[in-house]
Design a protein around this motif. Structure first.
Motif, PDB file in Angstrom:
ATOM      1  N   LEU A 134       0.825  -1.198   0.000  1.00  0.00           N
ATOM      2  CA  LEU A 134       0.000   0.000   0.000  1.00  0.00           C
ATOM      3  C   LEU A 134       0.865   1.256   0.000  1.00  0.00           C
ATOM      4  N   LYS A 135       0.444   2.270  -0.775  1.00  0.00           N
ATOM      5  CA  LYS A 135       1.200   3.510  -0.868  1.00  0.00           C
ATOM      6  C   LYS A 135       0.279   4.711  -0.641  1.00  0.00           C
ATOM      7  N   ASP A 136       0.891   5.817  -0.171  1.00  0.00           N
ATOM      8  CA  ASP A 136       0.119   7.038   0.055  1.00  0.00           C
ATOM      9  C   ASP A 136       0.111   7.895  -1.208  1.00  0.00           C
ATOM     10  N   GLU A 137      -0.422   9.100  -1.107  1.00  0.00           N
ATOM     11  CA  GLU A 137      -0.548   9.976  -2.271  1.00  0.00           C
ATOM     12  C   GLU A 137       0.800  10.403  -2.828  1.00  0.00           C
ATOM     13  N   GLN A 138       1.849  10.338  -2.001  1.00  0.00           N
ATOM     14  CA  GLN A 138       3.189  10.705  -2.449  1.00  0.00           C
ATOM     15  C   GLN A 138       3.961   9.505  -3.008  1.00  0.00           C
ATOM     16  N   GLY A 139       3.306   8.342  -3.036  1.00  0.00           N
ATOM     17  CA  GLY A 139       3.968   7.160  -3.551  1.00  0.00           C
ATOM     18  C   GLY A 139       4.843   6.446  -2.540  1.00  0.00           C
ATOM     19  N   GLU A 140       4.753   6.848  -1.275  1.00  0.00           N
ATOM     20  CA  GLU A 140       5.534   6.208  -0.219  1.00  0.00           C
ATOM     21  C   GLU A 140       4.741   5.046   0.380  1.00  0.00           C
ATOM     22  N   TYR A 141       5.464   4.030   0.840  1.00  0.00           N
ATOM     23  CA  TYR A 141       4.802   2.918   1.510  1.00  0.00           C
ATOM     24  C   TYR A 141       4.034   3.437   2.724  1.00  0.00           C
ATOM     25  N   VAL A 142       2.840   2.881   2.943  1.00  0.00           N
ATOM     26  CA  VAL A 142       2.024   3.278   4.086  1.00  0.00           C
ATOM     27  C   VAL A 142       2.545   2.570   5.330  1.00  0.00           C
ATOM     28  N   ALA A 143       3.016   3.348   6.287  1.00  0.00           N
ATOM     29  CA  ALA A 143       3.592   2.791   7.511  1.00  0.00           C
ATOM     30  C   ALA A 143       2.502   2.410   8.499  1.00  0.00           C
ATOM     31  N   ARG A 144       2.779   1.391   9.275  1.00  0.00           N
ATOM     32  CA  ARG A 144       1.927   0.997  10.390  1.00  0.00           C
ATOM     33  C   ARG A 144       2.812   0.960  11.624  1.00  0.00           C
ATOM     34  N   GLY A 145       2.912   2.103  12.309  1.00  0.00           N
ATOM     35  CA  GLY A 145       3.874   2.209  13.390  1.00  0.00           C
ATOM     36  C   GLY A 145       5.214   2.677  12.849  1.00  0.00           C
ATOM     37  N   THR A 146       6.287   2.402  13.595  1.00  0.00           N
ATOM     38  CA  THR A 146       7.614   2.893  13.219  1.00  0.00           C
ATOM     39  C   THR A 146       8.493   1.844  12.544  1.00  0.00           C
ATOM     40  N   ARG A 147       7.969   0.614  12.385  1.00  0.00           N
ATOM     41  CA  ARG A 147       8.806  -0.444  11.803  1.00  0.00           C
ATOM     42  C   ARG A 147       8.053  -1.300  10.788  1.00  0.00           C
ATOM     43  N   ASN A 148       6.782  -0.994  10.534  1.00  0.00           N
ATOM     44  CA  ASN A 148       5.950  -1.862   9.706  1.00  0.00           C
ATOM     45  C   ASN A 148       5.358  -1.110   8.525  1.00  0.00           C
ATOM     46  N   ILE A 149       5.054  -1.854   7.464  1.00  0.00           N
ATOM     47  CA  ILE A 149       4.320  -1.270   6.338  1.00  0.00           C
ATOM     48  C   ILE A 149       3.168  -2.194   5.978  1.00  0.00           C
ATOM     49  N   LYS A 150       2.102  -1.602   5.425  1.00  0.00           N
ATOM     50  CA  LYS A 150       0.894  -2.343   5.098  1.00  0.00           C
ATOM     51  C   LYS A 150       0.989  -2.967   3.706  1.00  0.00           C
ATOM     52  N   ILE A 151       0.480  -4.184   3.591  1.00  0.00           N
ATOM     53  CA  ILE A 151       0.467  -4.873   2.299  1.00  0.00           C
ATOM     54  C   ILE A 151      -0.867  -5.586   2.106  1.00  0.00           C
ATOM     55  N   ASN A 152      -1.156  -5.954   0.887  1.00  0.00           N
ATOM     56  CA  ASN A 152      -2.210  -6.924   0.592  1.00  0.00           C
ATOM     57  C   ASN A 152      -1.500  -8.242   0.331  1.00  0.00           C
ATOM     58  N   GLY A 153      -1.387  -9.062   1.372  1.00  0.00           N
ATOM     59  CA  GLY A 153      -0.487 -10.205   1.289  1.00  0.00           C
ATOM     60  C   GLY A 153      -1.109 -11.575   1.346  1.00  0.00           C
ATOM     61  N   GLU A 154      -2.369 -11.693   0.945  1.00  0.00           N
ATOM     62  CA  GLU A 154      -2.980 -13.018   0.947  1.00  0.00           C
ATOM     63  C   GLU A 154      -2.221 -13.979   0.037  1.00  0.00           C
ATOM     64  N   ASN A 155      -1.655 -13.464  -1.044  1.00  0.00           N
ATOM     65  CA  ASN A 155      -0.979 -14.330  -2.023  1.00  0.00           C
ATOM     66  C   ASN A 155       0.538 -14.234  -1.952  1.00  0.00           C
ATOM     67  N   ILE A 156       1.085 -13.774  -0.841  1.00  0.00           N
ATOM     68  CA  ILE A 156       2.534 -13.556  -0.761  1.00  0.00           C
ATOM     69  C   ILE A 156       3.308 -14.859  -0.968  1.00  0.00           C
ATOM     70  N   LYS A 157       2.794 -15.978  -0.444  1.00  0.00           N
ATOM     71  CA  LYS A 157       3.524 -17.232  -0.592  1.00  0.00           C
ATOM     72  C   LYS A 157       3.474 -17.751  -2.020  1.00  0.00           C
ATOM     73  N   THR A 158       2.339 -17.621  -2.660  1.00  0.00           N
ATOM     74  CA  THR A 158       2.249 -18.084  -4.042  1.00  0.00           C
ATOM     75  C   THR A 158       3.119 -17.237  -4.965  1.00  0.00           C
TER      76      THR A 158
END
Length: 398
Positions: free
Chosen positions: A110-134
């Motif tokens: 996930l990215k914000d309007e500036q194209g930066e990864y959307v942070a979740r706290g100070t060490r995490n970023i949000k993803i759509n990761g249901e298919n990360i293993k595949t």
């Protein structure tokens, strides 16, 4: 199981476990060399390991404005200093690189309007990761000279003069016995669940935080072969949503939900905010008669409701189903929390093989990465990827 036939395979590198670290090690090996690779996976590589059900965040990432040392300091504090700082630093230095590689392979970050990864706290970023293993598995299947053998359960190393020579195992469906000879071996199996009685009784015994099929076999093989292990007494007890065993970080960090007791009192600051302190505080409040304990979600916004429902579909859909079944959104009811049974898992604690900074164990040319590698807690998904990369690079140099 009765042995039905025998197979002998020769390869340059054997990777035991087609999970997070194993897949990335294979990708690294083939990008840097023409080494032949065999991946032995006891399940099916497309949906095996801790990423099988997906994830909704990458919990180890160096957010803009921070440094790898910042992550080292966090992990060291969270583990009460029981860490190998050299391993944490070499892992932290590669977090952002492997994240970009995942995105290039097709992972939606996930990215914000500036194209930066959307942070979740100070060490995490949000993803759509249901298919990360595949995504990882499909990338591995496209590699030349990489043989993936599904349903192959490795049981023992072949060691000569404290040098790895390969491993033995059997096909769990056909009973075929395998002897795989290799110049280098990477152990990338999971940690150990099922050592302690699970919280949920009866037919729900399988409802545990960690994959029930990660049995600690990788640890056992190392112990039997004489590899030095470390910090097995450092067990991990997860603080999770009651009944579903869903992670709480998405709620605590995603919407800033505080830990409260049954009296509505915020207790998290009373005990501290490290992982173990959050758990201890919850147990203590319950024992003192102030339970049950909750994450306070009542009153969050409709947008936050929707965000939580979507986030858990990417990782722990049972939590979303519980909200829907109850007819109450998170904003209408606080989320009850509790601790799990203990686990031995190097991705969250420092337990596992003793390794050097190249992730080589005390047995020559035997490497360990991910949940089986000790000394480097809080590595999560991206840290396991980095350790697979580090081990692969050293194999190429040998």
């Amino acid at each position: 199981m009765q042995i039905t036939s025998e197979k002998l395979i020769h390869t340059d590198v054997l990777i035991i476990g087609g999970g997070t670290a194993g897949c990335y090690a294979a990708l690294t090996l083939r990008s840097l060399s023409d080494a032949s690779v065999v991946i032995a996976e006891k399940a099916d590589i497309r949906r095996s390991g801790c990423l099988a059900a997906g994830v909704n965040a990458l919990n180890a990432y160096i957010i803009k404005g921070h440094t790898p040392q910042f992550y080292v300091d966090y992990a060291k504090k969270d583990a009460a200093g029981i860490v190998r700082e050299d391993l944490l630093l070499t892992m932290s230095e590669g977090l952002n690189k492997v994240t970009k590689k995942l995105e290039d392979l097709g992972l939606v970050i996930l990215k914000d309007e500036q194209g930066e990864y959307v942070a979740r706290g100070t060490r995490n970023i949000k993803i759509n990761g249901e298919n990360i293993k595949t995504i990882l598995a499909d990338a591995v299947k496209k590699l030349d000279d990489v043989q993936v053998i599904n349903h192959l359960n490795i049981t023992d190393y072949i060691v000569r003069d404290n040098t790895i020579a390969g491993a033995l195992g059997f096909d769990i469906r056909t009973g075929t016995a395998y002897e795989i000879r290799a110049k280098a071996v990477l152990c990338a199996t999971g940690g150990a669940s099922g050592l302690y009685r699970p919280n949920n009784p009866g037919f729900s015994r399988h409802k545990m935080w960690y994959c029930p099929f990660n049995t600690g076999a990788g640890y056992a093989m190392g112990i039997r072969a004489g590899a030095e292990m470390t910090t097995f007494e450092m067990r991990f007890i997860a603080l999770r949503c009651k009944d579903t065993i869903a992670p709480i970080g998405t709620i605590a960090q995603g919407v800033g939900a505080k830990q409260i007791n049954a009296r509505g009192e915020v207790y998290e600051q009373k005990y501290g905010l490290t992982t173990s302190q959050r758990l201890y505080g919850t147990v203590r409040e319950t024992l003192d008669g102030n339970g049950p304990c909750y994450l306070r979600t009542e009153g969050i916004t409709p947008a936050q409701d929707e965000s939580l429902l979507k986030a858990y579909l990417n990782m722990a859909p049972s939590q979303t189903l519980k909200w829907i079944e109850s007819g109450k959104l998170p904003s209408q009811q606080n989320v009850e929390i509790e601790g799990t049974e203990p686990y031995v898992v190097g991705g969250h604690t420092a337990s596992g093989y003793w390794v050097d900074t190249n992730r080589q164990t005390t047995i020559r040319h035997l490497y360990a990465a991910g949940d089986v590698a000790g000394g480097c807690p809080q590595k999560y998904v991206t840290g396991a990827l980095v350790e697979g990369e580090i081990a692969a690079k050293d194999m190429v140099r040998q």
